[in-house]
Design a protein around this motif. Structure first.
Motif, mmCIF file in Angstrom:
data_model
loop_
_atom_site.group_PDB
_atom_site.id
_atom_site.type_symbol
_atom_site.label_atom_id
_atom_site.label_comp_id
_atom_site.label_asym_id
_atom_site.label_seq_id
_atom_site.Cartn_x
_atom_site.Cartn_y
_atom_site.Cartn_z
ATOM 1 N N TYR D 9 0.836 -1.195 0.000
ATOM 2 C CA TYR D 9 0.000 0.000 0.000
ATOM 3 C C TYR D 9 0.873 1.247 0.000
ATOM 4 O O TYR D 9 1.954 1.262 0.582
ATOM 5 C CB TYR D 9 -0.908 0.012 1.231
ATOM 6 C CG TYR D 9 -1.843 -1.172 1.286
ATOM 7 C CD1 TYR D 9 -3.046 -1.155 0.604
ATOM 8 C CD2 TYR D 9 -1.509 -2.314 2.007
ATOM 9 C CE1 TYR D 9 -3.911 -2.245 0.644
ATOM 10 C CE2 TYR D 9 -2.363 -3.414 2.055
ATOM 11 C CZ TYR D 9 -3.561 -3.376 1.368
ATOM 12 O OH TYR D 9 -4.391 -4.452 1.399
ATOM 13 N N GLN D 36 -1.238 -0.409 -4.022
ATOM 14 C CA GLN D 36 -2.646 -0.068 -3.826
ATOM 15 C C GLN D 36 -2.704 1.186 -2.943
ATOM 16 O O GLN D 36 -1.790 1.461 -2.159
ATOM 17 C CB GLN D 36 -3.393 -1.220 -3.133
ATOM 18 C CG GLN D 36 -3.395 -2.528 -3.919
ATOM 19 C CD GLN D 36 -4.610 -2.709 -4.828
ATOM 20 O OE1 GLN D 36 -5.558 -1.944 -4.763
ATOM 21 N NE2 GLN D 36 -4.567 -3.725 -5.683
ATOM 22 N N PRO D 38 -3.548 3.936 0.004
ATOM 23 C CA PRO D 38 -3.660 3.791 1.466
ATOM 24 C C PRO D 38 -5.087 3.490 1.940
ATOM 25 O O PRO D 38 -5.272 2.686 2.857
ATOM 26 C CB PRO D 38 -3.177 5.151 1.980
ATOM 27 C CG PRO D 38 -2.197 5.614 0.932
ATOM 28 C CD PRO D 38 -2.789 5.145 -0.375
ATOM 29 N N SER D 40 -7.182 1.694 0.642
ATOM 30 C CA SER D 40 -7.460 0.272 0.414
ATOM 31 C C SER D 40 -7.060 -0.570 1.617
ATOM 32 O O SER D 40 -7.713 -1.564 1.946
ATOM 33 C CB SER D 40 -6.717 -0.223 -0.833
ATOM 34 O OG SER D 40 -7.360 0.230 -2.000
ATOM 35 N N GLN D 41 -5.970 -0.169 2.256
ATOM 36 C CA GLN D 41 -5.553 -0.897 3.458
ATOM 37 C C GLN D 41 -6.519 -0.614 4.605
ATOM 38 O O GLN D 41 -6.964 -1.533 5.300
ATOM 39 C CB GLN D 41 -4.140 -0.469 3.848
ATOM 40 C CG GLN D 41 -3.576 -1.250 5.030
ATOM 41 C CD GLN D 41 -2.084 -1.089 5.181
ATOM 42 O OE1 GLN D 41 -1.509 -0.068 4.798
ATOM 43 N NE2 GLN D 41 -1.437 -2.108 5.732
ATOM 44 N N TRP D 46 -9.441 -3.766 -2.723
ATOM 45 C CA TRP D 46 -8.334 -3.585 -3.643
ATOM 46 C C TRP D 46 -8.788 -3.842 -5.075
ATOM 47 O O TRP D 46 -9.719 -4.603 -5.325
ATOM 48 C CB TRP D 46 -7.144 -4.491 -3.268
ATOM 49 C CG TRP D 46 -7.554 -5.924 -3.106
ATOM 50 C CD1 TRP D 46 -7.497 -6.899 -4.033
ATOM 51 C CD2 TRP D 46 -8.130 -6.540 -1.928
ATOM 52 N NE1 TRP D 46 -8.004 -8.077 -3.542
ATOM 53 C CE2 TRP D 46 -8.391 -7.883 -2.253
ATOM 54 C CE3 TRP D 46 -8.453 -6.073 -0.644
ATOM 55 C CZ2 TRP D 46 -8.953 -8.769 -1.335
ATOM 56 C CZ3 TRP D 46 -9.024 -6.968 0.265
ATOM 57 C CH2 TRP D 46 -9.263 -8.295 -0.086
#
Lengths: 161, 161, 161, 161
Positions: D9, D36, D38, D40-41, D46
């Protein structure tokens, strides 16, 4: 496709639709056994097809629909989307269940002019819950281009369990 | 409030609006120096007020606007919201800058009948970016109840820097 | 304004909210007697005010909220609007009546960055029907500029008559 | 489908994406050559697929996403729809053209719980104008049911002619 001059406009009597499902009512309008709604005459559009969770309309652009900038008013397109979306949902309702439209939202993709050919609006139900049904609709030009697209959300009324 | 019978409908010639700001064009329509749009005649509504980032319309319900269930079609309300939202944005545009409506979305709160009194639609710009303007609109009954509310998003065209 | 480090996060037990109105539940969260929701910890926002048909949240932008282009993801703003709109509606619900959100729609007016100051989201109910409530929400910067605005529609569940 | 534990990420450096089309950037994220985002984390989702005018995401429900009522917050679904819709539009953009999302609107059809299986969000561009692109997105359960659906509208920035 019947020419719009043959269409009857008005409201059905309650007795005329008693015992009919939503789809049967809409099919009877298409077949000319029940009238198209008064708004259809005013705004030159009419329902042409119905299926399970599906409805299609045709609309005829014209000078009576123009906005101050000289193109067909977005409200006409919104009316087509609202109509098609509502009828797509209505097509799934059993005898004695009505509905009300909660909200409608639409994007305008291409302008429509006074001289544009007839457009087609088609809507399909995307999700059906216990009381809420949402349908996506597209308004297409005679050559299949997307003129607008949107979503209507309806709530069923009466006889729900 | 002028009775709708006195209203002229049509489209202005390009020369008639040359050199006018958006607000000046809309005020000229209200003052009867420019015609109300053709759709206004078809759907019985007309612009009545304009300010900076503000526009108001009145609309007259009637039998020509009914949906198959016998109440005023949601498309009429959508048209009022789309018109008021677009004009609220238009009121902020300088000479030579036009606009197109990108999308409109609205909630229906209360039914309108054939016999309902005149409604008022008013819209205010909520946000104005370099090219995008969004406005919130409400449709109000004669006693001030919210019949519907929504948002329109417009994009300015031409002469933007 | 309490610093977010003092906030407890979690879910209330059913017994803890039994006999409370929507507004009482939301006030208890604000007062720290009930926890803020888990999503509030994940996305750094929390409810700060409730009234009749009104709710306000604060949110803290940060690096954990960035989209691939390096600004705060629109989903964060949508979450704030969805939360504020839902809670504005919830504030009107009597004991034993829950709700579900039917739909949410929002416009993005200005970008938010990792380093932006805390934002405020506030929502007010615009229309309340027998089952459907709609609320408008705005997300405001620390200096009062509109960053985004939108509408949520909820449906009440249970104990409706 | 790669397990999310393998995902990196962060944000790409400007030099890393220079000379790449939108689709190439998104494919590089999917391939793990670019990180991906941030968000997304933070929100456990994703991007997994990209095509011309198409993008798909996966998302993992969990306890960190719960609203006060104990189900997954609508904001998570809105974030998935906003992401998928924006990336579907981004996939069509040439080198050097960015975009901003103007608005996003979505309907919630079925609840998602902490223990729900991974969901899939997929979006397709419906209309592409000179500057405006709109895409429809659906969020689907592991058995293909529509959990939510919506539309995002983006405006391209830079290098437009």
């Amino acid at each position: 496709m019947r020419p719009p001059t043959e269409i009857k406009y008005g409201l059905p009597a309650a007795a005329e639709v008693a015992g009919m499902t939503g789809r049967e009512i809409l099919q009877a309008i298409i077949d000319g056994k029940l009238p198209q709604a008064p708004i259809s005459q005013t705004m030159s559009f009419w329902i042409t097809e119905v299926g399970d969770g599906f409805a299609a309309f045709e609309g005829q652009p014209g000078g009576h629909l123009l906005n101050p900038m000289g193109s067909v008013h977005g409200g006409w397109v919104l009316t087509l989307i609202d109509s098609a979306g509502g009828c797509a949902g209505h097509s799934l309702l059993p005898v004695g269940v009505g509905y009300t439209t909660i909200e409608t939202k639409a994007n305008f993709a291409r302008p429509i002019t006074e001289d544009s050919a007839r457009v087609r609006a088609e809507a399909r139900v995307v999700a059906q819950g216990r009381q809420i049904i949402s349908a996506e609709a597209k308004v297409l030009s005679s050559d299949g281009k997307v003129l607008a697209h949107g979503t209507s959300t309806i709530m069923t009324l009466g006889n729900t369990k």
